[in-house]
Design a protein around this motif. Structure first.
Motif, mmCIF file in Angstrom:
data_model
loop_
_atom_site.group_PDB
_atom_site.id
_atom_site.type_symbol
_atom_site.label_atom_id
_atom_site.label_comp_id
_atom_site.label_asym_id
_atom_site.label_seq_id
_atom_site.Cartn_x
_atom_site.Cartn_y
_atom_site.Cartn_z
ATOM 1 N N ARG C 100 -54.381 -13.268 -36.319
ATOM 2 C CA ARG C 100 -53.399 -14.412 -36.319
ATOM 3 C C ARG C 100 -53.822 -15.307 -37.430
ATOM 4 O O ARG C 100 -53.022 -15.797 -38.366
ATOM 5 C CB ARG C 100 -53.227 -14.888 -35.108
ATOM 6 N N LEU C 103 -53.156 -14.265 -41.092
ATOM 7 C CA LEU C 103 -51.870 -14.483 -41.393
ATOM 8 C C LEU C 103 -51.300 -16.108 -41.860
ATOM 9 O O LEU C 103 -50.766 -16.118 -42.824
ATOM 10 C CB LEU C 103 -51.077 -13.924 -40.285
ATOM 11 N N SER C 104 -51.649 -16.839 -40.847
ATOM 12 C CA SER C 104 -51.520 -18.290 -41.036
ATOM 13 C C SER C 104 -52.154 -18.765 -42.493
ATOM 14 O O SER C 104 -51.572 -19.296 -43.321
ATOM 15 C CB SER C 104 -52.223 -18.942 -39.951
ATOM 16 N N TRP C 106 -52.920 -16.733 -45.172
ATOM 17 C CA TRP C 106 -52.303 -16.553 -46.098
ATOM 18 C C TRP C 106 -51.176 -17.059 -46.548
ATOM 19 O O TRP C 106 -50.713 -17.491 -47.684
ATOM 20 C CB TRP C 106 -52.118 -14.789 -45.790
ATOM 21 N N LEU D 103 -43.365 -15.127 -45.631
ATOM 22 C CA LEU D 103 -44.808 -15.129 -45.215
ATOM 23 C C LEU D 103 -44.970 -15.935 -44.187
ATOM 24 O O LEU D 103 -45.436 -16.036 -43.172
ATOM 25 C CB LEU D 103 -45.441 -15.558 -46.531
ATOM 26 N N ALA D 107 -46.063 -15.581 -40.238
ATOM 27 C CA ALA D 107 -47.226 -16.317 -39.515
ATOM 28 C C ALA D 107 -46.389 -17.126 -38.365
ATOM 29 O O ALA D 107 -47.239 -17.095 -37.376
ATOM 30 C CB ALA D 107 -47.801 -17.391 -40.455
ATOM 31 N N THR D 110 -45.714 -15.041 -34.598
ATOM 32 C CA THR D 110 -46.769 -15.014 -33.615
ATOM 33 C C THR D 110 -46.617 -15.957 -32.592
ATOM 34 O O THR D 110 -47.290 -15.796 -31.400
ATOM 35 C CB THR D 110 -48.153 -14.811 -34.107
ATOM 36 N N LEU D 163 -48.045 -13.607 -52.414
ATOM 37 C CA LEU D 163 -49.293 -14.359 -52.654
ATOM 38 C C LEU D 163 -49.582 -14.966 -54.033
ATOM 39 O O LEU D 163 -50.389 -15.541 -54.228
ATOM 40 C CB LEU D 163 -50.556 -13.404 -51.915
#
Lengths: 198, 198, 198, 198
Positions: C100, C103-104, C106, D103, D107, D110, D163
């Motif tokens: 998790r 992901l954050s 990124w 993106l 994130a 979740t 990204l």
DNA sequence: TATGAATGAGCCTTCATTCAT
DNA sequence: TATGAATGAAGGCTCATTCAT
């Protein structure tokens, strides 16, 4: 649509509250919580209208500076000098808060470019006013020194008032004393004029 | 390894560091961390020697006050007046830091009884010194006003120095101007004395 | 003197607490209050060790990046490729939190130059490792594409794991699937080699 | 003057503004103030149309999901596969904003059941589309793996685009690379078929 | 339907002070 | 005597949300 035209009113209310709080606890302990409580509003409203604390402080100083403007129109130079003195003692005489606030702002101005500029503008205006009024009364070569020394005397007497806020009688006493000093100063040149004329 | 007899030295080092930090960032942003770093000691040492922040500030003010004492012994009253002026401009002339610090302490003194008392003691001493020196020079009924007005003039000129810390030339200029003003003031009475004597 | 050598320990404790909190409430709702409570320390300690929130986040990302290093030494290129895959799935397999958090970070990296740099370094290292391992196995003109595509496949499978944190069986499944894919890809060139050899 | 039938238009304008703001400052710093300013409306209108912030975010995600639908009708399975890839890269190719937004939403998913559901629906649809297209092309026992691996590859390549938003050339490059990879994958089975047929 | 002034909870951060060493 | 790690209260500031108009 919500109420329009509230902005100037709210801003002034917040500035008044700020001056009151500074008077009560000093600039160092002046907080958004105290100001908003004093003004009966929320803490958020300050940032809303002034952006941040510095914005509020700057606006408050600008308000104080605007209060110093000489009221009335004088044709007689001597009367005008007396008017300048009165204009400089009037705000502190009206409210104890402004004296303390000025002192705090002066101290802060050595660390804050904007405050420093405001304070310089204010001083230049005072000296300019004094210069203009001294010119018809004394020889040209003494005007600059007379203006700057008188400005310093005003500041010094005013400072004493601010440092002794409980002694309210000082306001009138020092304004009077300042005028007497100016008159005595002018008398010198009148005397020497007479002497030369004789 | 702890040493004995370090206390007076450490205390003075911390006071010096305090003045330096106040000069650099202003009283409002002066923190234990900055002071202890400037002094090359730990933060804990400040509370250890001065109890708390107020203790350090009070000690610093007391140190500044002690710096204002008139140096030298004068027999001539006029020379003594000039010496008083010099004594009052000397510290700010020696270090920019003391000017800024004084201004901060004055502002703070409206909120702090101890600072207020220190500031009053200082002022009374100045006026007492001036009174003592004016007495042989001018008629008794003008002494009080002369002393208080001169004190205000010193404060006003001094204030201007503190507010313009970059203009180092002001220190000497204003001290000079103050002396000239006093002499011109005395001249009045000399003139009128002469006039009466004639 | 207080305990020495606490710094690395405290820093790691706070990084662990940060990962746990991000896992529980997401980066957007991760606060000093939650982190310090999780770590059993005060809120002030975070600024004390990491300067500010960004400092803590950066340190946490750097920790995660450091966890991705390939363990062990491989002589066989194919074994090395499998090792790279394992190294990339290991952290997320060990703790749900890191998936998790990655992901954050990124998502945040598009707004934060430091995070972007860290993420780029990480990606370049992965591609460099893959390139080194593919080179002995396939024709030179296909190495770059093979490395970049494999990196993307690892990221894609890994992303699916992070988005479905409850399905822990995905970690092993996707790692396996990734390896199978690589082997099948290599088989192509083996086949064509055989074809050509024939 | 309020107009009827403005709702769908206003909603879309606000969703567009939201995507733009997320692109510019990131989801974490996206505020009602920025969105309403970007849209040229008041802050109140957002709550008015979407209830609260979550409502706006959900609507924005739903809009992004709807943009991924495969355009056109394909009879040839291989053409259909290429069409799926194109459909997945089209939005990010059209506007940088959607990549960053996706993106952030991933994130966030979740921590947010609604976002998680939307993201799962989207993934299932992609895999379903891929499965349907792979079935006529490869042996049944490999279809599931082919679909899921291809989905992961699309995500991985897409992630790299998101990204590196400045490198616009990646969009076309990665779409191409994805298609090449699929074709090479299919070739394997064609080869073995041929082998068997021989 | 639409506005935007106003709210106030909650955030990060600072910093004097304490205390085990 | 001296340290500096650790605390936690309090500060300025942000921002989703409300509501009178």
């Amino acid at each position: 649509m919500p109420k329009v035209g509230m902005e100037p009113l709210r801003r002034q209310q917040l500035i008044d509250a700020t001056l009151k709080v500074i008077d009560e606890v000093g600039l160092a302990r002046t907080t958004f919580a105290l100001i908003s409580k004093e003004a009966g509003m929320s803490t958020g409203i300050i940032s809303h209208y002034f952006g941040n604390k510095k914005g509020l402080i700057d606006a408050t100083v600008r308000y104080l500076v605007s209060q110093l403007r000489v009221k009335g129109v004088y044709t007689d130079p001597l009367q005008r000098l007396m008017g300048i003195v009165d204009a400089n003692f009037a705000p502190i005489q009206r409210s104890r808060a402004s004296g303390r606030a000025w002192l705090s702002f002066w101290a802060q101005s050595t660390q804050d470019a904007d405050l420093h500029r405001l304070q310089q503008i204010n001083r230049k205006r005072l000296i300019s006013n004094l210069t203009y009024s001294f010119r018809p009364l004394i020889p040209a070569e003494h005007v600059k020194e007379a203006a700057e020394t008188t400005a310093a005397l005003i500041d010094g007497l005013w400072l004493h008032c601010a440092l002794e806020p409980e002694r309210q009688e000082l306001f009138a006493l020092h304004a009077k004393r300042c005028k007497v000093h100016i008159q005595r100063f002018l008398l010198q040149f009148a005397t020497s004029n007479n002497a030369r004329e004789r």
